[in-house]
Design a protein around this motif. Structure first.
Motif, mmCIF file in Angstrom:
data_model
loop_
_atom_site.group_PDB
_atom_site.id
_atom_site.type_symbol
_atom_site.label_atom_id
_atom_site.label_comp_id
_atom_site.label_asym_id
_atom_site.label_seq_id
_atom_site.Cartn_x
_atom_site.Cartn_y
_atom_site.Cartn_z
ATOM 1 N N CYS A 160 0.841 -1.195 0.000
ATOM 2 C CA CYS A 160 0.000 0.000 0.000
ATOM 3 C C CYS A 160 0.879 1.249 0.000
ATOM 4 O O CYS A 160 2.000 1.224 0.491
ATOM 5 C CB CYS A 160 -0.884 0.042 1.238
ATOM 6 S SG CYS A 160 -1.968 -1.362 1.432
ATOM 7 N N VAL A 173 -5.905 -1.074 4.688
ATOM 8 C CA VAL A 173 -5.861 0.181 3.937
ATOM 9 C C VAL A 173 -6.484 1.307 4.757
ATOM 10 O O VAL A 173 -5.943 2.415 4.835
ATOM 11 C CB VAL A 173 -6.550 0.043 2.561
ATOM 12 C CG1 VAL A 173 -6.667 1.387 1.859
ATOM 13 C CG2 VAL A 173 -5.793 -0.957 1.690
ATOM 14 N N GLU A 174 -7.623 1.046 5.385
ATOM 15 C CA GLU A 174 -8.296 2.068 6.200
ATOM 16 C C GLU A 174 -7.442 2.479 7.397
ATOM 17 O O GLU A 174 -7.364 3.661 7.734
ATOM 18 C CB GLU A 174 -9.667 1.578 6.662
ATOM 19 C CG GLU A 174 -10.698 1.538 5.562
ATOM 20 C CD GLU A 174 -10.929 2.897 4.916
ATOM 21 O OE1 GLU A 174 -11.069 3.907 5.642
ATOM 22 O OE2 GLU A 174 -10.953 2.959 3.673
ATOM 23 N N THR A 205 -3.649 -9.829 7.418
ATOM 24 C CA THR A 205 -4.955 -9.921 6.763
ATOM 25 C C THR A 205 -5.809 -11.053 7.316
ATOM 26 O O THR A 205 -7.033 -10.951 7.341
ATOM 27 C CB THR A 205 -4.828 -10.134 5.240
ATOM 28 O OG1 THR A 205 -4.088 -11.327 4.999
ATOM 29 C CG2 THR A 205 -4.198 -8.965 4.557
ATOM 30 N N LYS A 209 -4.639 4.577 6.134
ATOM 31 C CA LYS A 209 -5.181 5.883 5.763
ATOM 32 C C LYS A 209 -5.360 6.775 6.998
ATOM 33 O O LYS A 209 -5.071 7.970 6.964
ATOM 34 C CB LYS A 209 -6.522 5.691 5.056
ATOM 35 C CG LYS A 209 -7.123 6.946 4.479
ATOM 36 C CD LYS A 209 -8.506 6.692 3.879
ATOM 37 C CE LYS A 209 -8.420 5.771 2.691
ATOM 38 N NZ LYS A 209 -9.705 5.651 1.975
ATOM 39 N N HIS A 248 -3.910 3.576 -0.624
ATOM 40 C CA HIS A 248 -4.468 2.632 -1.587
ATOM 41 C C HIS A 248 -3.471 1.511 -1.850
ATOM 42 O O HIS A 248 -2.275 1.662 -1.599
ATOM 43 C CB HIS A 248 -4.832 3.338 -2.899
ATOM 44 C CG HIS A 248 -3.659 3.975 -3.571
ATOM 45 N ND1 HIS A 248 -3.213 5.234 -3.265
ATOM 46 C CD2 HIS A 248 -2.809 3.517 -4.517
ATOM 47 C CE1 HIS A 248 -2.153 5.527 -3.995
ATOM 48 N NE2 HIS A 248 -1.890 4.500 -4.761
ATOM 49 N N ILE A 249 -3.980 0.421 -2.382
ATOM 50 C CA ILE A 249 -3.138 -0.698 -2.805
ATOM 51 C C ILE A 249 -2.459 -0.292 -4.105
ATOM 52 O O ILE A 249 -3.086 0.304 -4.980
ATOM 53 C CB ILE A 249 -3.996 -1.960 -3.003
ATOM 54 C CG1 ILE A 249 -4.607 -2.374 -1.676
ATOM 55 C CG2 ILE A 249 -3.178 -3.094 -3.610
ATOM 56 C CD1 ILE A 249 -5.723 -3.381 -1.815
ATOM 57 N N GLY A 269 -8.423 -8.425 7.305
ATOM 58 C CA GLY A 269 -8.615 -8.157 5.887
ATOM 59 C C GLY A 269 -7.854 -6.977 5.308
ATOM 60 O O GLY A 269 -7.446 -6.062 6.001
ATOM 61 N N GLU A 270 -7.717 -7.034 3.997
ATOM 62 C CA GLU A 270 -6.960 -6.020 3.265
ATOM 63 C C GLU A 270 -7.610 -4.638 3.334
ATOM 64 O O GLU A 270 -6.915 -3.625 3.476
ATOM 65 C CB GLU A 270 -6.796 -6.466 1.813
ATOM 66 C CG GLU A 270 -5.860 -5.607 1.007
ATOM 67 C CD GLU A 270 -5.645 -6.177 -0.375
ATOM 68 O OE1 GLU A 270 -4.516 -6.616 -0.649
ATOM 69 O OE2 GLU A 270 -6.597 -6.178 -1.181
ATOM 70 N N GLN A 271 -8.931 -4.579 3.229
ATOM 71 C CA GLN A 271 -9.600 -3.277 3.260
ATOM 72 C C GLN A 271 -9.395 -2.581 4.601
ATOM 73 O O GLN A 271 -9.197 -1.380 4.668
ATOM 74 C CB GLN A 271 -11.097 -3.419 2.956
ATOM 75 C CG GLN A 271 -11.799 -2.084 2.785
ATOM 76 C CD GLN A 271 -11.168 -1.209 1.702
ATOM 77 O OE1 GLN A 271 -10.795 -1.668 0.633
ATOM 78 N NE2 GLN A 271 -11.014 0.077 2.000
ATOM 79 N N ARG A 272 -9.428 -3.347 5.681
ATOM 80 C CA ARG A 272 -9.200 -2.757 7.005
ATOM 81 C C ARG A 272 -7.751 -2.272 7.135
ATOM 82 O O ARG A 272 -7.492 -1.254 7.781
ATOM 83 C CB ARG A 272 -9.542 -3.758 8.098
ATOM 84 C CG ARG A 272 -9.476 -3.116 9.468
ATOM 85 C CD ARG A 272 -10.070 -4.030 10.538
ATOM 86 N NE ARG A 272 -9.954 -3.361 11.811
ATOM 87 C CZ ARG A 272 -10.957 -3.095 12.606
ATOM 88 N NH1 ARG A 272 -12.172 -3.472 12.272
ATOM 89 N NH2 ARG A 272 -10.771 -2.489 13.745
#
Length: 142
Positions: A29, A97-98, A82, A101, A37-38, A92-95
């Motif tokens: 990321c 990234v968040e 993940t 961020k 972002h990835i 998980g990947e989305q978490r």
């Protein structure tokens, strides 16, 4: 027959340019200010390549070039980040990234601490993590 293999990431730095090759590893990321972002290929697909150490596997590695400007950061991590679960839900990947961020735009160490605190809060107990965990934050100095 044993299947021994490893995953890996290669990053080669030239001033503000990074060449990135992924060998079956988790996505990396990139973060600038309050956005993360990835890193993807130009067609929006993940950067993928074969695992290292698998005999007779003749698949080319994808290479992606991207820039990292002053103050931007890169996050690398192993799959433990993940895959750890809480009530059958993966971090998980989305978490990731968040969390990246929302991390402070201070030092690489403060970004790393933020991500790990979020991860350990989610997992609830460090003693139940059975996989190896490696998390690396690289930050380009101002």
């Amino acid at each position: 027959v044993h299947n021994y293999f490893i995953t890996g990431v290669l990053l080669r730095f030239y001033d503000d340019t990074v060449e990135y090759v992924n060998a079956g590893h988790c996505n990396i990321c990139k973060k600038y200010r309050d956005d993360a972002h990835i890193v993807l290929k130009s067609n929006g697909e993940p950067v993928e390549g074969p695992l290292l150490g698998i005999a007779n596997f003749n698949h080319p590695f994808d290479e992606v070039t991207f820039t990292v400007n002053k103050g931007e950061s890169i996050l690398l991590y192993t799959d433990c980040l993940t895959e750890v679960k809480n009530n059958d839900m993966e971090y998980g990947e989305q978490r990731i990234v968040e969390s990246f961020k929302k991390a402070p735009n201070d030092s690489a160490e403060s970004i790393l601490q933020h991500i790990l605190e979020d991860f350990y809060t989610f997992s609830e107990d460090k003693n139940h993590i059975k996989d190896d965990l490696t998390v690396i934050v690289l930050k380009r100095k101002m």
